[in-house]
Design an enzyme around this catalytic site. Structure first.
Site, short mmCIF file in Angstrom:
data_model
loop_
_atom_site.label_atom_id
_atom_site.label_comp_id
_atom_site.label_asym_id
_atom_site.label_seq_id
_atom_site.Cartn_x
_atom_site.Cartn_y
_atom_site.Cartn_z
N ASN A 109 39.73 31.54 37.63
CA ASN A 109 39.88 31.54 39.10
C ASN A 109 40.34 32.92 39.55
OD1 ASN A 109 40.02 30.43 41.75
ND2 ASN A 109 42.24 30.28 41.55
N HIS A 111 42.55 34.58 42.68
CA HIS A 111 43.49 34.14 43.71
C HIS A 111 43.98 35.37 44.46
CE1 HIS A 111 46.40 31.54 45.64
NE2 HIS A 111 47.30 32.49 45.45
N SER A 138 44.67 38.33 41.74
CA SER A 138 44.87 38.01 40.33
C SER A 138 43.71 37.17 39.83
CB SER A 138 46.16 37.18 40.14
OG SER A 138 47.28 37.82 40.72
N ASP A 147 47.28 27.37 40.51
CA ASP A 147 47.47 28.83 40.50
C ASP A 147 48.53 29.29 39.49
OD1 ASP A 147 45.55 29.00 42.56
OD2 ASP A 147 47.08 28.80 44.10
#
Ligand code: GAR
Length: 212
Positions: A109, A111, A138, A147
């Site tokens: 992911n 973020h 990030s 997260d």
């Protein structure tokens, strides 16, 4: 390792500017986007994928009774393409352990914050309200806690005195567009592994690792 066969699936919900960066850099970086999946039929990222002749799939979360049924439908759609990595690029649904464990150590992911700061949504507003002088993006492995997976790379940008959230978001996106393709390339080239335990890399450290 033959990096030309490192196939990835990209999941989006919206504009897909990170998807565009991944598309633009795939040839030089030795990974290949085999599928773009959106939970929203009107996501502009689907147009970007079609223009790049990449297969698209729509799995609308509103068509399912539960998160698990929605995720099971996504898994079926994604696994048709047998990707080595599943890349969340502005995919705005919270995922359950069902989906996350299916792609364990294969799920990334991006973020828009310097994690562990500012998890969740409205990260730019949060950073300005907290009086931060730096913000950033990030890229991390995905685990069930939101997260919170190990951060692979992050890059900062300054917060200027008269920044609005919109201005700051654009500055962060320019960094995201460099960071995400480089992380995917480093994984495709075997330079970063899910079981590494190194500190987060900066963009320049990351670019030294990857061969383009
Ligand atoms: C990006 O800023 C990405 O980091 C963020 O959504 C934006 C998507 O933009 N993702 C999250 O907030 C995930 N929690 P894009 O559709 O133009 O790539």
């Amino acid at each position: 390792m033959n990096t030309a066969t490192f196939d990835i699936a990209v999941l989006i919900s919206g504009s897909g500017s990170n998807l565009q960066a991944l598309i633009d850099q795939q040839q030089g970086f030795g990974y290949r986007i085999v599928c773009v999946l959106s939970n929203k039929a009107d996501a502009y990222g689907l147009v970007r994928a079609q223009q790049a002749h990449i297969a698209t799939r729509i799995v609308d979360h509103k068509a399912y009774d539960s998160r698990e049924a929605f995720e099971q439908a996504m898994i079926v759609a994604i696994d048709e393409f047998q990707p080595k990595l599943v890349v969340l690029a502005g995919f705005m649904r919270i995922l359950t352990p069902l989906f996350i464990s299916h792609y364990e150590q294969r799920l990334l992911n991006i973020h828009p914050s310097l994690l562990p700061k500012f998890k969740g949504t409205h990260t730019h507003e949060q950073a300005i309200a907290a009086g931060e002088t730096e913000h950033g993006a990030s890229v991390h492995w995905v685990i069930p806690e939101l997260d919170s997976g190990r951060v692979i790379a992050q890059e900062s940008v300054p917060i200027l005195a008269d920044d609005t959230a919109e201005v700051l978001a654009k500055r962060v996106l320019t960094v995201e567009h460099q960071l995400y393709p480089a992380v995917v390339a480093a994984i495709a080239q075997g330079k970063i592994r899910a079981d590494d335990h190194s500190d987060p890399l900066t963009l320049s450290q990351l670019l030294h690792k990857v061969v383009s």
